[in-house]
Design an enzyme around this catalytic site. Structure first.
Site, PDB file in Angstrom:
ATOM      1  N   GLU A 297      35.067  56.175  37.304  1.00  0.00           N
ATOM      2  CA  GLU A 297      36.100  55.129  37.254  1.00  0.00           C
ATOM      3  C   GLU A 297      35.977  54.320  35.962  1.00  0.00           C
ATOM      4  OE1 GLU A 297      38.527  55.292  39.219  1.00  0.00           O
ATOM      5  OE2 GLU A 297      37.628  56.663  40.675  1.00  0.00           O
TER       6      GLU A 297
ATOM      7  N   HIS B  74      37.807  55.959  33.283  1.00  0.00           N
ATOM      8  CA  HIS B  74      39.248  55.646  33.282  1.00  0.00           C
ATOM      9  C   HIS B  74      39.502  54.283  32.640  1.00  0.00           C
ATOM     10  CE1 HIS B  74      40.567  59.148  35.327  1.00  0.00           C
ATOM     11  NE2 HIS B  74      39.982  58.876  36.484  1.00  0.00           N
TER      12      HIS B  74
ATOM     13  N   HIS C 211      41.338  62.623  33.290  1.00  0.00           N
ATOM     14  CA  HIS C 211      40.633  63.646  34.060  1.00  0.00           C
ATOM     15  C   HIS C 211      40.406  64.855  33.157  1.00  0.00           C
ATOM     16  CE1 HIS C 211      41.854  62.062  38.279  1.00  0.00           C
ATOM     17  NE2 HIS C 211      40.716  61.552  37.856  1.00  0.00           N
TER      18      HIS C 211
ATOM     19  N   CYS D 197      31.169  65.785  29.602  1.00  0.00           N
ATOM     20  CA  CYS D 197      31.152  66.982  28.752  1.00  0.00           C
ATOM     21  C   CYS D 197      31.171  66.532  27.281  1.00  0.00           C
ATOM     22  CB  CYS D 197      32.356  67.884  29.050  1.00  0.00           C
ATOM     23  SG  CYS D 197      33.914  67.203  28.481  1.00  0.00           S
TER      24      CYS D 197
END
Lengths: 191, 447
Positions: free
Chosen positions: A136, A139, A145, A170
């Site tokens: 979160e 975001h 995403h 990543c």
């Protein structure tokens, strides 16, 4: 190098196990190198209770968080032990507005094990909470995403998916996160 | 990162629209919301959307009605139905009408995620299919000649057969039917394809100049011939010579060309030495040369020499089933060339195009689409965009009486107005009572 000026608040909403906000704050510091402080609990979000759904409306809780003053904190993560929903979904583990200031982490479903009535050991429970919080927070720093299932920003709709994703970003999302954290902190958030 | 899509949420409940918006923003998709079916259609007209989430129950236009309109006007748009009332009948109806999926509100987050994954896969497959189909068409069809009507299929079948031989070809067809494209296709499929294709419009060049253009001339052959010059019959060396409007050439030129075709030799103007030439002749005409041969105005021997193989291209009015395909092709072409997002045509506008007689054939259709695309302010071409298409008035025959002309005119206006006497009387500029009297007098009856 640690971003000394940035501060993230982790605030319990109602009663939550004391170790969870502390663990979330530690993960934020450890993974993002940003100071995170656990604040005193705010009131239980009974105002957001929906008697038809027997759940708590995440939008209403976020709105209530926005009404508090968290001036010195760049981002705020509310931690609560109730079952959250948004109108289109049956439940959510967490909620945040893209590029906003406030996020929520619901612990309600994170204890559940994979069998009927089973519970997971505490380390897994804490890891799940940390994953939801960091996701979160991603975001809040405008990360989307990610399609890579080996990334913390990959969407996980159920606990089995949440357990499958790792506790790190990543390569691409790490770059985006680093970039977001290196920007001047006075940019206004979306809300 | 996942593919970014353009998504529209159509729901009358603000809270639902916002939930979707916040969710899709997390994927970086371009998301917009509409509170009604009408608003959604307005937005679609302005810019394309790949996926629409449509609530079934909305005041005014409901989700099923919107789905029908979207599938008719924008068939490429994927529609997902969302509903709070789980009715199997409605869901089945929606799927039959072309909805890709449906979701019962509220749904689990992973359900939406799965639907989006499915949509992405489907759209990817469709785009791959289109790419492969396009590549395949490049091999199997003749570039820029479009048609699926049986009449055009016959032409397509003939082209590769004709291309194998070296015989002269005469292409007959009205202006704008694509005679030169067929000639180019024959050349492109023939063994001469790596050699020149030279097209000359015989109708546009005066006879004296045409002779010099075809045969070439020596220095001083005539006033102004300051340099020797090779003619096209020489320049084409080994390739294909396309003589358009062959019916326009003079009898003398017919004799000269006949000799060249028989002897495969030419003599430049002002020269005595013959030069060997090698070319394949393809001619084209919009005139009825068989009739002219019968009337003696076109040389019979020349006609048979150029008409070893005849290809007739049907006018567009005789193959109206090709119009949608041609319209799609020209829409793509001109929306690309003009960098305007005009990539759809309404069903109403298509009906207008199919009803029109297209005296200028495919060329006229192409010009009409180009004009409509350039002037259109919306994404979809509408009936009004083709208001400039007017059938030319039929010539009034001298043998018809004023009464006959009046009868026909009144009948046509009545048909145009769907036999609405009030509207027809306004168009005719007379009052309703007079029109009723005229209908009675001419014994006109509604079919």
């Amino acid at each position: 190098m640690r971003s000394q000026k940035r501060r993230i608040a982790v605030v319990p909403l109602g009663e939550v196990p004391g170790i969870v906000p502390k663990s979330i704050a530690a993960h934020i510091l450890g993974y993002l190198n940003v100071n995170a402080e656990v604040l005193s609990p705010l009131r239980h979000p009974d105002y957001a209770y929906d008697p038809r759904r027997l759940q708590y409306n995440a939008g209403a809780v976020l709105k209530a968080l926005e009404s508090h003053s968290f001036g010195r904190y760049e981002k705020v993560i509310g931690v609560l032990d109730v079952d959250l929903f948004v109108p289109i979904f049956t439940y959510v583990f967490g909620e945040a507005k893209q590029g906003g200031k406030y996020a929520l982490v619901s612990l309600n479903r994170l204890r559940k094990g994979h069998g009927e009535g089973a519970f997971v050991p505490e380390p897994i429970y804490l890891e799940r909470a940390a994953k939801v919080a960091l996701h979160e927070l991603g975001h809040l720093y405008d990360l989307h995403h990610c399609s890579d299932s080996r990334c913390l920003m990959h969407f996980s709709g159920g606990l089995e998916y949440l357990d499958r994703i790792p506790l790190y970003f990543c390569r691409y999302c790490s770059v985006f996160m680093r970039d977001a954290l290196s920007r001047p902190r006075h940019r206004r958030s979306k809300g | 990162m996942a593919d970014k899509m353009s998504i529209m949420i159509v729901d009358d409940e603000k809270i639902i629209r916002e939930s979707f918006l916040y969710w899709f923003e997390k994927y970086g998709h371009r998301v917009e919301a509409a509170a009604s079916g009408m608003e959604a259609l307005e937005k679609l007209e302005k810019s394309p959307f790949e996926v629409l989430f449509v609530d079934i129950k909305m005041p005014g236009m409901n989700g099923i009605e919107l789905l029908g309109k979207v599938k008719e006007e924008y068939p490429d748009t994927t529609v997902i139905i969302i509903t709070a009332y789980g009715s199997i009948e409605t869901a089945v109806e929606a799927m039959k009408m072309g909805a890709a999926d449906y979701l019962l509100k509220p749904f689990k987050p992973e359900q939406l995620s799965l639907v989006m994954e499915k949509v992405t896969q489907q759209r990817k497959l469709v785009s791959e299919y289109r790419y492969v189909k396009g590549r395949l068409e490049e091999f199997t069809r003749f570039e820029n000649i479009i048609g699926q009507s049986p009449a055009m299929q016959e032409v397509f079948d003939l082209i590769p057969e004709v291309a194998q031989s070296d015989s002269s070809v005469l292409i007959m067809g009205e202006t704008g039917t694509g005679k030169e494209l067929v000639a180019k296709a024959i050349h492109a499929k023939s063994k001469r394809r790596h050699l020149p294709f030279i097209a000359i419009n015989c109708g546009a060049i005066p006879d004296s100049l045409l002779e010099s253009e075809l045969f070439g001339h020596e220095k001083g052959a005539f006033t102004g011939a300051t340099h020797p010059r090779k003619g096209f019959l020489e320049v084409v060396s080994g390739g294909t010579l396309f003589l358009d409007e062959i019916g326009e050439i003079s009898p003398k030129m017919q004799v000269d060309l006949l000799r060249v075709l028989e002897e495969k030799k030419i003599i430049r103007i002002g020269e005595r030495q013959a030069i060997d030439v090698d070319f394949r002749l393809i001619s084209a005409t919009r005139r009825d040369l068989e009739k002219e041969v019968a009337e003696g105005s076109f040389r019979e021997d020349f006609f048979y020499r150029i008409n070893v193989i005849m290809i007739r291209i049907p006018p567009l009015r005789q193959r109206k089933e090709d119009i949608p395909l041609l319209v799609e092709h020209f829409l793509q072409k001109y929306s690309r060339e003009t960098v305007k997002q005009v990539d759809h045509i309404s069903a109403d506008a298509m009906r207008v195009l199919k009803a029109y007689d297209w005296p200028g054939n495919v060329r006229e259709l192409e010009n009409a689409i180009e004009r409509a695309v350039v002037l259109s302010k919306a994404r979809t071409l509408k009936r009004e965009d083709f208001a400039f298409l007017r059938s030319p008035p039929e010539p009034v025959l001298k043998s018809r009486s004023l009464k006959e002309v009046e009868r026909e005119h009144i009948q046509r206006i009545l048909e145009d107005c769907d036999w609405n006497v009030t509207r027809a009387s306004k168009v005719l500029g007379i009052n309703r009572v007079t029109l009723h009297k005229m209908i009675k007098r001419h014994n006109l009856k509604r079919p």
